[in-house]
Design a protein around this motif. Structure first.
Motif, PDB file in Angstrom:
ATOM      1  N   LEU A 365      16.882 -25.789  43.510  1.00 51.39           N
ATOM      2  CA  LEU A 365      15.931 -25.220  44.463  1.00 51.39           C
ATOM      3  C   LEU A 365      15.586 -23.784  44.093  1.00 51.39           C
ATOM      4  O   LEU A 365      14.435 -23.349  44.242  1.00 51.39           O
ATOM      5  CB  LEU A 365      16.510 -25.291  45.873  1.00 51.39           C
ATOM      6  N   ALA A 366      16.578 -23.036  43.614  1.00 55.00           N
ATOM      7  CA  ALA A 366      16.301 -21.669  43.157  1.00 55.00           C
ATOM      8  C   ALA A 366      15.362 -21.684  41.957  1.00 55.00           C
ATOM      9  O   ALA A 366      14.463 -20.848  41.839  1.00 55.00           O
ATOM     10  CB  ALA A 366      17.617 -20.969  42.808  1.00 55.00           C
ATOM     11  N   PHE A 367      15.576 -22.647  41.065  1.00 48.90           N
ATOM     12  CA  PHE A 367      14.671 -22.793  39.917  1.00 48.90           C
ATOM     13  C   PHE A 367      13.252 -23.106  40.383  1.00 48.90           C
ATOM     14  O   PHE A 367      12.275 -22.547  39.871  1.00 48.90           O
ATOM     15  CB  PHE A 367      15.188 -23.909  39.004  1.00 48.90           C
ATOM     16  N   THR A 368      13.133 -23.981  41.385  1.00 50.65           N
ATOM     17  CA  THR A 368      11.812 -24.329  41.903  1.00 50.65           C
ATOM     18  C   THR A 368      11.124 -23.109  42.494  1.00 50.65           C
ATOM     19  O   THR A 368       9.922 -22.886  42.288  1.00 50.65           O
ATOM     20  CB  THR A 368      11.944 -25.436  42.972  1.00 50.65           C
ATOM     21  N   ALA A 369      11.882 -22.296  43.242  1.00 49.50           N
ATOM     22  CA  ALA A 369      11.294 -21.064  43.784  1.00 49.50           C
ATOM     23  C   ALA A 369      10.857 -20.133  42.663  1.00 49.50           C
ATOM     24  O   ALA A 369       9.799 -19.490  42.736  1.00 49.50           O
ATOM     25  CB  ALA A 369      12.321 -20.364  44.689  1.00 49.50           C
ATOM     26  N   GLY A 370      11.651 -20.089  41.594  1.00 47.97           N
ATOM     27  CA  GLY A 370      11.296 -19.237  40.461  1.00 47.97           C
ATOM     28  C   GLY A 370      10.021 -19.688  39.775  1.00 47.97           C
ATOM     29  O   GLY A 370       9.151 -18.861  39.439  1.00 47.97           O
ATOM     30  N   ILE A 371       9.861 -21.004  39.568  1.00 46.47           N
ATOM     31  CA  ILE A 371       8.639 -21.438  38.895  1.00 46.47           C
ATOM     32  C   ILE A 371       7.442 -21.343  39.837  1.00 46.47           C
ATOM     33  O   ILE A 371       6.305 -21.213  39.379  1.00 46.47           O
ATOM     34  CB  ILE A 371       8.765 -22.867  38.313  1.00 46.47           C
ATOM     35  N   ALA A 372       7.686 -21.374  41.162  1.00 43.23           N
ATOM     36  CA  ALA A 372       6.591 -21.136  42.097  1.00 43.23           C
ATOM     37  C   ALA A 372       6.079 -19.708  41.957  1.00 43.23           C
ATOM     38  O   ALA A 372       4.866 -19.453  41.966  1.00 43.23           O
ATOM     39  CB  ALA A 372       7.050 -21.403  43.520  1.00 43.23           C
ATOM     40  N   LEU A 373       7.005 -18.747  41.827  1.00 38.73           N
ATOM     41  CA  LEU A 373       6.601 -17.359  41.592  1.00 38.73           C
ATOM     42  C   LEU A 373       5.881 -17.224  40.254  1.00 38.73           C
ATOM     43  O   LEU A 373       4.870 -16.504  40.134  1.00 38.73           O
ATOM     44  CB  LEU A 373       7.826 -16.447  41.628  1.00 38.73           C
ATOM     45  N   LEU A 374       6.409 -17.910  39.235  1.00 43.26           N
ATOM     46  CA  LEU A 374       5.766 -17.891  37.924  1.00 43.26           C
ATOM     47  C   LEU A 374       4.355 -18.456  38.012  1.00 43.26           C
ATOM     48  O   LEU A 374       3.409 -17.911  37.425  1.00 43.26           O
ATOM     49  CB  LEU A 374       6.604 -18.690  36.931  1.00 43.26           C
ATOM     50  N   ALA A 375       4.203 -19.553  38.753  1.00 39.95           N
ATOM     51  CA  ALA A 375       2.876 -20.143  38.922  1.00 39.95           C
ATOM     52  C   ALA A 375       1.953 -19.191  39.660  1.00 39.95           C
ATOM     53  O   ALA A 375       0.747 -19.114  39.355  1.00 39.95           O
ATOM     54  CB  ALA A 375       2.997 -21.458  39.690  1.00 39.95           C
ATOM     55  N   THR A 376       2.501 -18.451  40.629  1.00 43.51           N
ATOM     56  CA  THR A 376       1.686 -17.477  41.351  1.00 43.51           C
ATOM     57  C   THR A 376       1.113 -16.438  40.407  1.00 43.51           C
ATOM     58  O   THR A 376      -0.082 -16.129  40.421  1.00 43.51           O
ATOM     59  CB  THR A 376       2.533 -16.780  42.432  1.00 43.51           C
ATOM     60  N   VAL A 377       2.000 -15.895  39.554  1.00 44.12           N
ATOM     61  CA  VAL A 377       1.557 -14.873  38.597  1.00 44.12           C
ATOM     62  C   VAL A 377       0.562 -15.462  37.603  1.00 44.12           C
ATOM     63  O   VAL A 377      -0.499 -14.895  37.339  1.00 44.12           O
ATOM     64  CB  VAL A 377       2.776 -14.277  37.863  1.00 44.12           C
ATOM     65  N   ALA A 378       0.903 -16.649  37.055  1.00 50.05           N
ATOM     66  CA  ALA A 378       0.057 -17.251  36.031  1.00 50.05           C
ATOM     67  C   ALA A 378      -1.316 -17.605  36.566  1.00 50.05           C
ATOM     68  O   ALA A 378      -2.333 -17.432  35.883  1.00 50.05           O
ATOM     69  CB  ALA A 378       0.740 -18.497  35.463  1.00 50.05           C
ATOM     70  N   ALA A 379      -1.362 -18.122  37.806  1.00 46.32           N
ATOM     71  CA  ALA A 379      -2.640 -18.591  38.346  1.00 46.32           C
ATOM     72  C   ALA A 379      -3.494 -17.470  38.920  1.00 46.32           C
ATOM     73  O   ALA A 379      -4.708 -17.611  39.011  1.00 46.32           O
ATOM     74  CB  ALA A 379      -2.384 -19.646  39.425  1.00 46.32           C
ATOM     75  N   SER A 380      -2.868 -16.363  39.314  1.00 48.37           N
ATOM     76  CA  SER A 380      -3.629 -15.317  40.012  1.00 48.37           C
ATOM     77  C   SER A 380      -3.856 -14.070  39.186  1.00 48.37           C
ATOM     78  O   SER A 380      -4.600 -13.184  39.614  1.00 48.37           O
ATOM     79  CB  SER A 380      -2.893 -14.928  41.303  1.00 48.37           C
TER      80      SER A 380
END
Length: 801
Positions: A365-380
């Motif tokens: 779950l921590a990994f999922t939160a991390g890739i969500a943050l990564l996706a935020t940066v990458a997409a925005s």
């Protein structure tokens, strides 16, 4: 903080006003995040999570390595094991085991059952330190007379854990008493359910017979490097003391976890790389959506700027909105990952280590939160930067319907299409390579018959030479009765069936050449009955087959494969030559009476190699656990009940289970099949996302250029030329993406090369398939927007309607 909360509220309102955008962005990210979460669950459970044993980081496997040959085996000899135990000061306990979870016939009360059995010494328990649920571990004095069992075994056969204590079972005819029951979760090694007590001193004292696997526990305060240094010194002393047997031999410690999962590490890393590409493609798609949305919001951003909003405030609006989308995608992705993990476990190969440990946990779950943050940066990142650079005067003048949008935005969108196609090409090319490997394996001639064969695993209880001879005689009776069944063409027995669980290999020697047990030629050792080769459709190239006269009292004979004949008798007739092998006592020379065709022993992925065949009747001590191959004109499955009845009438204590040769061959390549399915599925998801990305980009581009199209058509441009113009631009972008993906694929080719069979990492057919699929998909995705552009009414386009 108040400003940030206001930004979140505003972002929520904006997302609610654009439900199509929100749904598309969340679902796109959910696919990428869900796939990454599922695969990371497997990686974390197998590679990262520690073994569930006390102080598991101090448990090591003991391997033997030949430095000059660059060869390593996960086994040790009995004599070396004793010397290491006596001389090492760095380990607190050392234990060995045999069998490795291989299934054997276990006689339980009034029936027999195939059960995963390992023979272990008392040191094994001291190394792993697993506490029994009931009873105790056995001690050295109980060797050959005691056993501990798994809790599942106890419940299945005795109704409960406590009820199993004190019960007697027999393993291949050897009676042992159950003295302890271990937790159901403990099944090391390889799904073992019964652990038989072995003597502290290994039964085979030879320094050339690698019959044992060993585990050690390091003492507190001793590092792995220090223990390895001591082992190297011990190996050096043994080389000096035994220059013949221990020449070039040393020992290597490997963390037990690495030993267990090291073989699947490359595959898991390949899967992680694949889902990372899917996440990249998903982020690029969402970035497309944000950039298209940014154009529609330029006037809003211009007004905000004119009213005094700073660049950081404008960029924060986009980042906050992306953060909400990403975490919504992460939540949906977790719900997608739960069934995906279950599916992965269900379709995973049976020999996937630690498969029972695969589950979602806090680390995942921590990994999922991390890739969500990564996706935020990458997409925005780009949309946020674009938002901060809005010039209010220019933005208020721009009109996308008249082709007046920023050229910078157009170049960015084109670059994103190229990146998306490149990432998808890498996935498609990898899937094509693995798919081609599976086709090669399916079409490879293994050297034997696969269809119309019923295979019976048969294990007769035998623990002495006399009982082993009796077991071979029972099997001869069974063969005769099975041959008489309607529809049965032929029957053969074998210890060493291709892709089977029973077998042996090692060094052999021929008269006239020195027998070097360390550096001599090697071969697969197989015991076969008369008619085995005919049953398996293995051609006899010269000489004769085994007959019933080749029994225990007859002169020893052997049949060799054509590879062995070429290896040891180049340009000569091997018939009549004599040969010996490590399966027998030294000096037992066998006369070669035949030569047969090569076959692929372990799986169709293996190259054919030397094989030495010997009569079952002449090697009874190894012939109580065999495969029976039945060639039939009927459906093999239809014979199961009849065959089981025949075996039970001869001896109900013989454990039997049934399969088909086609199933066994399929199981032997299940890891390749597993990889192909997963990478192919990921490639399909990536391709779908790429098609959506290309479609969205082209559709938006056409909408922006409606005014330009109207002008072109007013000056005489035909609809076909407009269609061609749009498609050529897409084809150019896709071609650049394919070129970039091709370079990345060829660079990474060495990584996937070890997983290919009969296919080059630069396979031209796979390249052609990947290129064709990507270009076709890009053109297909662009066709509808291009056709819409070609059907534009020039009058309406010029009016901006």
């Amino acid at each position: 903080m108040q400003n940030l909360l206001n930004d979140f509220r505003y972002a929520l309102r904006q997302l609610q006003k654009s439900p199509v955008f929100t749904f598309t962005a969340v679902l796109t990210l959910a696919l990428g995040i869900g796939a990454n979460t599922a695969i990371f669950t497997v990686v974390q459970s197998l590679l990262l999570a520690p073994l569930d044993y006390p102080e598991a980081d101090r448990i090591m496997a003991l391997n033997t390595r030949y430095e000059q040959q660059g060869r390593e085996t996960p086994r040790v000899t009995g004599a070396d094991l004793v010397d290491i135990r006596n001389q090492s000061k760095s380990v607190s306990a050392i234990g060995y085991y045999q069998g490795g979870g291989g299934e054997a016939g276990v006689q339980i009360r009034d029936h027999s059952s195939f059960t995963a059995v390992s023979a272990v010494d008392a040191g094994f328990a001291r190394v792993l330190q697993v506490a029994p649920e009931a009873g105790r571990w056995f001690v050295d004095s109980e060797a050959k007379h005691a056993a501990v069992v798994n809790a599942n075994f106890a419940r299945d056969h005795f109704g409960g854990v406590q009820a199993a204590i004190g019960q007697t079972i027999a393993v291949e005819g050897q009676p042992v008493q159950i003295v302890g029951v271990l937790p159901a979760a403990f099944d090391f090694p390889d799904h073992t359910q019964v652990w038989m007590a072995e003597a502290e001193q290994p039964q085979t004292p030879s320094r050339t017979a690698f019959n044992y696997r060993a585990v050690v526990r390091l003492r507190h305060g001793v590092s792995m490097a220090a223990a390895q240094s001591e082992l190297t010194a011990i190996a050096s002393r043994l080389q000096s003391a035994y220059p013949g047997d221990n020449k070039d031999k040393t020992f290597r410690l490997v963390p037990l976890q690495e030993q267990l999962v090291g073989s699947v590490r490359p595959m898991l890393l390949l899967l992680m790389a694949s889902v990372a590409l899917i996440l990249l493609i998903a982020c690029v798609n969402v970035m497309h959506l944000y950039m298209a949305r940014a154009v529609d919001r330029q006037r809003e951003l211009a007004v905000r700027t004119a009213l005094g909003s700073t660049r950081s405030q404008l960029g924060r609006l986009v980042v906050v909105e992306s953060l909400l989308v990403s975490f919504a995608g992460a939540i949906v992705g977790i719900f997608l990952a739960i069934p995906l993990v279950k599916m992965l476990v269900r379709i995973a190969p049976a020999n996937l280590p630690r498969s029972a440990d695969i589950h979602l946990n806090f680390g995942v779950l921590a990994f999922t939160a991390g890739i969500a943050l990564l996706a935020t940066v990458a997409a925005s990142l780009l949309p946020a930067r674009q938002a901060t650079r809005v010039d209010p005067i220019v933005a208020l003048k721009q009109d996308s319907s008249r082709g007046m949008s920023s050229r910078h935005s157009s170049r960015l969108r084109s670059g994103l299409v190229v990146a998306e196609v490149a990432a998808t090409f890498v996935l498609a090319f990898g899937a094509a390579l693995l798919g081609r490997t599976m086709l090669v394996l399916q079409n490879t001639d293994p050297g034997y018959r696969k269809s119309d064969l019923l295979i019976v695993d048969a294990d007769a209880p035998a623990s002495t030479l006399e009982s082993s001879i009796q077991a071979t005689q029972k099997f001869e009776t069974i063969f005769a009765e099975l041959r008489a069944l309607p529809g049965v063409e032929s029957v053969g027995g074998v210890m060493g069936l291709p892709t089977g669980s029973y077998g042996s290999n090692g060094y052999y020697g021929v008269i006239g050449a020195p027998y070097d047990v360390q550096h001599g030629p090697q071969a697969v050792f197989t015991l076969a009955s008369p008619d085995y080769f005919r049953t398996m459709a293995v051609p006899l190239l010269s000489g004769r087959d085994f007959t019933r006269r080749d029994d225990y009292d007859a002169p020893p004979v052997a049949i060799v494969s054509e590879s062995l004949a070429r290896q040891s008798f180049p340009g000569q007739d091997p018939i009549g030559r004599q040969i010996e092998c490590g399966l027998d006592a030294p000096g037992k020379w066998m006369t070669i009476v035949g030569v047969v065709r090569d076959l692929r022993q372990d799986s169709p992925a293996d190259a054919p190699g030397p094989a030495l065949y010997m009569p079952l009747l002449q090697h009874p001590s190894m012939a109580a656990q065999i495969n029976i191959a039945i060639h039939t004109r009927l459906s093999p499955v239809a014979l199961i009940d009849t065959v089981r009845g025949k075996i039970e009438r001869v001896d109900p204590a013989i454990a039997a289970r049934f399969t088909t040769m086609n199933t066994m061959v399929g199981d032997s390549v299940e890891m390749q099949h597993f990889r192909s399915i997963l990478i192919g599925s990921f490639a399909a998801v990536g391709l779908l996302l790429a098609v959506l990305g290309v479609y969205g980009t082209v559709a938006y581009s056409v909408a922006q250029r409606t005014f330009e199209v109207g002008i072109r058509m007013t000056f005489g441009a035909e609809r076909a030329s407009i269609l061609k113009l749009v498609l050529l631009q897409v084809l150019m972008l896709a071609g650049i993406g394919v070129g970039a993906g091709l370079m990345a694929s060829l660079i990474a080719g060495h990584w996937i090369g070890s997983m290919l069979v009969g296919v080059s990492p630069a396979d031209p057919v796979s390249l052609a398939i990947a290129i064709g699929v990507l270009l076709s998909a890009a053109l297909l995705a662009a066709f509808l927007p291009a056709r819409r552009a070609a059907l534009v009414d020039p009058v309406k386009a010029l009016r901006g309607l």
